[in-house]
Motif scaffolding. Sequence first.
Motif, PDB file in Angstrom:
ATOM      1  N   SER A  51     -61.064  32.739  91.474  1.00 54.87           N
ATOM      2  CA  SER A  51     -62.111  32.611  90.169  1.00 54.87           C
ATOM      3  C   SER A  51     -61.719  31.422  89.299  1.00 54.87           C
ATOM      4  O   SER A  51     -62.412  31.293  88.574  1.00 54.87           O
ATOM      5  CB  SER A  51     -61.212  33.306  89.886  1.00 54.87           C
ATOM      6  OG  SER A  51     -61.076  35.125  90.091  1.00 54.87           O
ATOM      7  N   LEU A  52     -60.550  30.755  89.447  1.00 53.29           N
ATOM      8  CA  LEU A  52     -60.600  29.417  88.609  1.00 53.29           C
ATOM      9  C   LEU A  52     -61.557  27.935  89.918  1.00 53.29           C
ATOM     10  O   LEU A  52     -61.255  27.027  88.831  1.00 53.29           O
ATOM     11  CB  LEU A  52     -59.410  29.132  88.373  1.00 53.29           C
ATOM     12  CG  LEU A  52     -58.140  30.121  87.434  1.00 53.29           C
ATOM     13  CD1 LEU A  52     -56.967  29.802  87.605  1.00 53.29           C
ATOM     14  CD2 LEU A  52     -59.170  30.320  85.829  1.00 53.29           C
ATOM     15  N   ALA A  53     -61.808  28.372  91.079  1.00 49.90           N
ATOM     16  CA  ALA A  53     -62.183  27.060  90.875  1.00 49.90           C
ATOM     17  C   ALA A  53     -63.107  26.059  90.772  1.00 49.90           C
ATOM     18  O   ALA A  53     -63.580  25.386  90.870  1.00 49.90           O
ATOM     19  CB  ALA A  53     -62.642  27.858  92.844  1.00 49.90           C
ATOM     20  N   ASN A  54     -64.113  27.218  89.497  1.00 49.70           N
ATOM     21  CA  ASN A  54     -65.169  25.998  89.080  1.00 49.70           C
ATOM     22  C   ASN A  54     -64.861  25.560  87.872  1.00 49.70           C
ATOM     23  O   ASN A  54     -65.605  24.471  87.532  1.00 49.70           O
ATOM     24  CB  ASN A  54     -66.497  27.912  88.300  1.00 49.70           C
ATOM     25  CG  ASN A  54     -65.422  28.508  87.726  1.00 49.70           C
ATOM     26  OD1 ASN A  54     -64.373  28.294  87.591  1.00 49.70           O
ATOM     27  ND2 ASN A  54     -66.153  28.712  86.586  1.00 49.70           N
ATOM     28  N   VAL A  55     -63.776  25.617  87.505  1.00 49.36           N
ATOM     29  CA  VAL A  55     -63.037  24.944  86.356  1.00 49.36           C
ATOM     30  C   VAL A  55     -62.651  23.478  87.400  1.00 49.36           C
ATOM     31  O   VAL A  55     -62.134  22.589  87.638  1.00 49.36           O
ATOM     32  CB  VAL A  55     -62.027  25.782  86.062  1.00 49.36           C
ATOM     33  CG1 VAL A  55     -61.376  24.589  85.055  1.00 49.36           C
ATOM     34  CG2 VAL A  55     -63.002  26.246  84.778  1.00 49.36           C
ATOM     35  N   LEU A  56     -61.504  23.744  88.212  1.00 49.09           N
ATOM     36  CA  LEU A  56     -60.243  23.082  89.920  1.00 49.09           C
ATOM     37  C   LEU A  56     -60.895  22.082  90.179  1.00 49.09           C
ATOM     38  O   LEU A  56     -60.746  21.304  90.471  1.00 49.09           O
ATOM     39  CB  LEU A  56     -59.703  24.224  90.250  1.00 49.09           C
ATOM     40  CG  LEU A  56     -58.690  25.113  89.089  1.00 49.09           C
ATOM     41  CD1 LEU A  56     -57.693  25.574  90.737  1.00 49.09           C
ATOM     42  CD2 LEU A  56     -57.297  24.305  88.945  1.00 49.09           C
ATOM     43  N   HIS A  57     -62.181  22.254  90.650  1.00 50.13           N
ATOM     44  CA  HIS A  57     -62.703  21.668  91.211  1.00 50.13           C
ATOM     45  C   HIS A  57     -63.356  20.015  90.618  1.00 50.13           C
ATOM     46  O   HIS A  57     -63.297  18.817  91.057  1.00 50.13           O
ATOM     47  CB  HIS A  57     -64.773  22.051  91.337  1.00 50.13           C
ATOM     48  CG  HIS A  57     -65.262  22.560  90.583  1.00 50.13           C
ATOM     49  ND1 HIS A  57     -65.575  23.094  90.097  1.00 50.13           N
ATOM     50  CD2 HIS A  57     -66.407  20.746  90.495  1.00 50.13           C
ATOM     51  CE1 HIS A  57     -66.527  22.547  89.457  1.00 50.13           C
ATOM     52  NE2 HIS A  57     -67.365  21.162  89.717  1.00 50.13           N
ATOM     53  N   CYS A  58     -63.082  20.223  89.298  1.00 48.04           N
ATOM     54  CA  CYS A  58     -63.053  19.256  88.503  1.00 48.04           C
ATOM     55  C   CYS A  58     -61.747  18.170  88.093  1.00 48.04           C
ATOM     56  O   CYS A  58     -62.077  17.203  87.996  1.00 48.04           O
ATOM     57  CB  CYS A  58     -63.517  19.872  86.355  1.00 48.04           C
ATOM     58  SG  CYS A  58     -64.758  20.399  86.759  1.00 48.04           S
ATOM     59  N   ASP A  59     -61.348  18.407  88.720  1.00 41.97           N
ATOM     60  CA  ASP A  59     -59.085  18.122  88.707  1.00 41.97           C
ATOM     61  C   ASP A  59     -59.726  17.001  89.893  1.00 41.97           C
ATOM     62  O   ASP A  59     -60.006  17.352  90.632  1.00 41.97           O
ATOM     63  CB  ASP A  59     -58.498  18.645  88.755  1.00 41.97           C
ATOM     64  CG  ASP A  59     -58.433  19.103  86.996  1.00 41.97           C
ATOM     65  OD1 ASP A  59     -59.041  18.523  85.980  1.00 41.97           O
ATOM     66  OD2 ASP A  59     -57.577  20.712  87.518  1.00 41.97           O
ATOM     67  N   ASN A  60     -58.702  15.856  89.485  1.00 40.72           N
ATOM     68  CA  ASN A  60     -58.482  15.422  90.600  1.00 40.72           C
ATOM     69  C   ASN A  60     -57.207  16.293  92.063  1.00 40.72           C
ATOM     70  O   ASN A  60     -57.346  16.823  91.729  1.00 40.72           O
ATOM     71  CB  ASN A  60     -57.818  14.554  90.453  1.00 40.72           C
ATOM     72  CG  ASN A  60     -56.962  13.600  91.176  1.00 40.72           C
ATOM     73  OD1 ASN A  60     -56.588  13.565  92.920  1.00 40.72           O
ATOM     74  ND2 ASN A  60     -56.924  12.014  90.805  1.00 40.72           N
ATOM     75  N   PRO A  61     -58.657  16.345  93.673  1.00 41.22           N
ATOM     76  CA  PRO A  61     -57.687  16.940  94.635  1.00 41.22           C
ATOM     77  C   PRO A  61     -56.175  16.671  94.825  1.00 41.22           C
ATOM     78  O   PRO A  61     -55.721  17.765  95.193  1.00 41.22           O
ATOM     79  CB  PRO A  61     -59.228  16.499  95.480  1.00 41.22           C
ATOM     80  CG  PRO A  61     -59.681  15.735  94.613  1.00 41.22           C
ATOM     81  CD  PRO A  61     -60.236  15.474  93.695  1.00 41.22           C
TER      82      PRO A  61
END
Length: 107
Positions: A51-61
Amino acid sequence: MTNIYFPDEEVTVNDLYFVCYMVERIARQLKQPNKYVVNTLGKQALREKLSLANVLHCDNPDAVAYDWIEAYGLQPGEYDVSKVNPIGRVSLTEIVHAIILISLLLG
């Protein structure tokens, strides 16, 4: 599958791909099989991550991986990752099947 934080949004194939990528990345980093990461996170955490992937993908992996390792107490292992396919070798068909499976499991 409906996003648990934004009920008017659906989890997308890209969201699932991101979570699968992070699971594989963490598993390789810790020398653990993917199922160890998935089982340790559990269904609820996976649903949250999807559910948070669309936001987390913007962070440094690397930062995302570190956060997940710390938050869920993931431990290093001795799994031989040299015999695992390169990251990203999962076909879109397998990802779509995984979405269907996760939707059935999580409701």
